[in-house]
Design an enzyme around this catalytic site. Structure first.
Site, PDB file in Angstrom:
ATOM      1  CD  GLU A   1      -2.782  -1.281   0.295  1.00  0.00           C
ATOM      2  OE1 GLU A   1      -3.030  -0.331  -0.390  1.00  0.00           O
ATOM      3  OE2 GLU A   1      -3.681  -2.353   0.326  1.00  0.00           O
TER       4      GLU A   1
ATOM      5  CB  CYS B   1      -5.129  -2.218   7.826  1.00  0.00           C
ATOM      6  SG  CYS B   1      -5.410  -3.527   8.439  1.00  0.00           S
TER       7      CYS B   1
ATOM      8  CG  HIS C   1      -3.821  -4.759   3.425  1.00  0.00           C
ATOM      9  ND1 HIS C   1      -4.257  -3.767   2.767  1.00  0.00           N
ATOM     10  CD2 HIS C   1      -4.340  -5.121   4.521  1.00  0.00           C
ATOM     11  CE1 HIS C   1      -4.854  -3.034   3.698  1.00  0.00           C
ATOM     12  NE2 HIS C   1      -5.096  -4.000   4.715  1.00  0.00           N
TER      13      HIS C   1
END
Length: 204
Positions: free
Chosen positions: A87, A149, A168
């Site tokens: 991410e 998260c 993730h």
């Protein structure tokens, strides 16, 4: 005086909703057994975070104040994922899903008055291009999902001035055991350390 090893903190999350085993923490536990290579250069610390906005906020603040790490890598589980997802950015708003205590941030905001998006200092596209993990794909994303998260990531990017990452991982399965995810984290985080500059060391 010997120079102190750089500290890298890696966190996983505990159970939430119907997920009694969180693959993120299982993967981080496997990583802690493997280490990140040269312990005189990189000191690895691992920590389990609850899927709880307020407690995550308290602990993330503590990580940056107590350890002053070179890099913090948060690992979360994406229940729909089939690949490992790197991410690039954390978001400040849109947190409407309740945590394990039924709480969500007032107004859905992580840090009122802060920018809508914070970017990691790690170029996730570059890391994606360079890493190869047998048995699982590694892909890039700019939307971390607006749950604990993403919230944790935004806080870490804020405290660490961009020296944070969010990975993730998929749920555990026969084809994706914790051992494989742990090995994947090791390769990916070593590449991230190369990306942020120092310490300069390659995976063995």
């Amino acid at each position: 005086m010997d120079s102190q090893p750089s500290c890298v903190v890696v966190t996983g999350f505990g159970p939430f909703r119907q997920h009694l085993v969180n693959s993120s923490w299982e993967a981080v536990k496997e990583l802690s057994k493997l280490g990140l290579g040269n312990e005189t250069v990189v000191q690895l610390r691992t920590l389990e975070l609850p899927v709880d906005y307020r407690e995550a906020k308290r602990r993330v603040t503590g990580i940056w104040e107590d350890h002053q790490p070179q890099l913090v890598v948060h690992v979360g589980m994406d229940t729909a994922a089939k690949a490992i997802i790197l991410e690039q950015s954390g978001k400040n708003q849109g947190y409407r899903d309740a945590d394990i205590r039924g709480f969500w941030p007032e107004g859905g905001v992580c840090l009122p008055g802060s920018p809508d998006v914070l970017e990691s200092g790690v170029c996730m596209k570059a890391v994606c291009k360079r890493v190869a993990v047998e048995g699982v794909d590694v892909i890039f994303s700019r939307d971390a999902g607006r749950y604990v998260c993403d919230y944790t990531y935004y806080l870490s990017l804020h405290h660490g001035k961009g020296c944070a990452a969010l990975i993730h991982v998929p749920p555990l399965s026969r084809g994706l055991p914790a051992s494989l995810l742990g090995r994947a984290l090791r390769v990916i985080i070593q590449e991230m350390l190369e990306e942020v500059g120092k310490p300069k060391h390659k995976a063995q």
